[in-house]
Design a protein around this motif. Structure first.
Motif, mmCIF file in Angstrom:
data_model
loop_
_atom_site.group_PDB
_atom_site.id
_atom_site.type_symbol
_atom_site.label_atom_id
_atom_site.label_comp_id
_atom_site.label_asym_id
_atom_site.label_seq_id
_atom_site.Cartn_x
_atom_site.Cartn_y
_atom_site.Cartn_z
ATOM 1 N N CYS A 1 3.301 -6.771 3.786
ATOM 2 C CA CYS A 1 2.538 -7.526 4.914
ATOM 3 C C CYS A 1 2.482 -8.081 5.973
ATOM 4 O O CYS A 1 2.186 -8.137 7.530
ATOM 5 N N THR B 1 3.516 -12.442 -2.917
ATOM 6 C CA THR B 1 2.565 -10.922 -2.633
ATOM 7 C C THR B 1 2.236 -11.249 -0.506
ATOM 8 O O THR B 1 1.700 -12.408 -0.463
ATOM 9 N N GLY C 1 -4.179 -1.806 3.359
ATOM 10 C CA GLY C 1 -3.951 -2.779 1.318
ATOM 11 C C GLY C 1 -5.594 -2.385 0.412
ATOM 12 O O GLY C 1 -5.784 -2.910 -0.587
HETATM 13 C C1 LIG Z 1 -1.703 -7.159 -4.287
HETATM 14 C C2 LIG Z 1 -2.845 -5.928 -3.329
HETATM 15 N N1 LIG Z 1 -2.955 -5.192 -3.900
HETATM 16 C C3 LIG Z 1 -3.865 -4.405 -2.735
HETATM 17 S S1 LIG Z 1 -3.077 -5.087 -0.681
HETATM 18 C C4 LIG Z 1 -2.000 -6.028 -1.944
HETATM 19 C C5 LIG Z 1 -0.800 -7.189 -1.208
HETATM 20 C C6 LIG Z 1 -0.077 -6.398 -0.632
HETATM 21 O O1 LIG Z 1 -0.105 -5.684 0.016
#
Ligand SMILES: Cc1ncsc1CCO
Ligand SMILES: Nc1ncnc2c1ncn2[C@@H]1O[C@H](COP(=O)(O)OP(=O)(O)OP(=O)(O)O)[C@@H](O)[C@H]1O
Ligand SMILES: [Mg+2]
Length: 269
Positions: free
Chosen positions: A198, A194, A68
């Protein structure tokens, strides 16, 4: 496992084993991922230094790689950790965040998939399509996305990557290229916090630590995850993403094997 039965049993195994999950992940989701794994009943650790990643990966029940917020040092560490995990028989789970958005992400993701034996690759439909060089919109993935298309995409990706593929979205699709499972649980509020993708990848890691059949592990993890999201959404009612984030962590802790058995919606396609 049409009612999440096997998944329920796996959830109990995760909680009993309390597996160590080594994450090399992005700076946005680090804290949420650690808290989510703790709520589930796993043991998170984040370790990134090339001086220690191989050692840590060998200690772990699973290694989760997430690009990410990648940079050169981190990619080098991911490859070192991945090789060590492969040597030690530790399952490696990969989240190809934002693949297709930049050449660096795409090249790095493909390099990791080539050099490391991956147990599961988990991404949204756009990321999985971009992993195998197929065009797919980065935005608006959910707009008009027929699940039939996603099933076909997941099967092509699993065949090409030689790994189990999990595509998340309104429905989650998990396949090794042959058998396909679709998980119906989840809630749209997951897309307003967010790192829920992940964390889903890391939760798959925790399940893979106690179940070598990566399809079973991913299906069980995503069913449990979706059931927990539904419980959290019911609790927050009309309140918004902030309340949902807290309620979701609580639900990850409180969702039982019995809840998964009763409300899990898994079908084989
Ligand atoms: C917003 C964001 N930018 C890079 S990683 C991430 C979190 C979502 O994977
Ligand atoms: N429309 C939806 N309805 C219900 N659940 C959803 C919906 N969209 C996504 N989900 C769920 O949200 C979780 C995260 O999946 P998603 O595909 O959004 O990941 P992602 O795009 O990688 O997210 P991020 O990069 O923000 O972490 C999964 O458990 C998935 O089932
Ligand atoms: Mg993601």
């Amino acid at each position: 496992m049409s009612h999440g039965y096997e998944g329920a049993e796996l959830l109990e195994r995760v909680r009993k084993a309390n597996p160590l999950v080594h994450n090399i992940t992005n700076v946005v989701v680090t804290n949420f991922t650690a808290n989510g794994l703790l709520a589930l009943g796993a043991s998170p650790v984040m370790a990134y230094a090339k001086e220690e990643v191989a050692e840590m990966a060998k200690l772990a029940g699973a290694l989760v790689l997430n690009i990410g917020t990648l940079n050169a040092a981190e990619v080098e560490a991911m490859l070192m950790a991945g090789r060590a995990a492969n040597e030690a028989g530790v399952p490696v789970i990969f989240d190809p965040v934002g693949v297709g958005a930049t050449n660096y992400r795409t090249e790095t993701a493909r390099c990791i998939a080539e050099q490391i034996k991956l147990a599961v690759v988990r991404g949204n439909a756009a990321e999985i399509a971009n992993m195998i060089g197929e065009p797919w919109m980065i935005k608006g993935v959910d707009a008009g996305q027929g699940s039939g298309d996603v099933v076909a995409l997941a099967k092509r990706a699993a065949a090409e990557l030689g790994t189990v593929v999990a595509i998340t979205g309104k429905e989650d699709v998990v396949t090794d290229g042959q058998t396909v499972y679709v998980v119906g649980n989840g809630h749209p509020l997951l897309t307003k916090v967010t790192g829920t993708g992940c964390l889903a990848t890391s939760v798959i890691g925790a399940f893979a630590a106690v179940e070598r059949d990566a399809v079973k592990a991913a299906v069980a993890a995503l069913t449990y995850y979706g059931v927990a999201a539904e419980r959290a959404a019911a609790e927050v009612g009309e309140r918004g993403p902030g309340s949902f984030q807290a309620a979701f962590l609580d639900a990850l802790a409180h969702t039982t094997a019995d809840d998964v058995k009763r409300t899990g919606r898994v079908e084989q396609r």
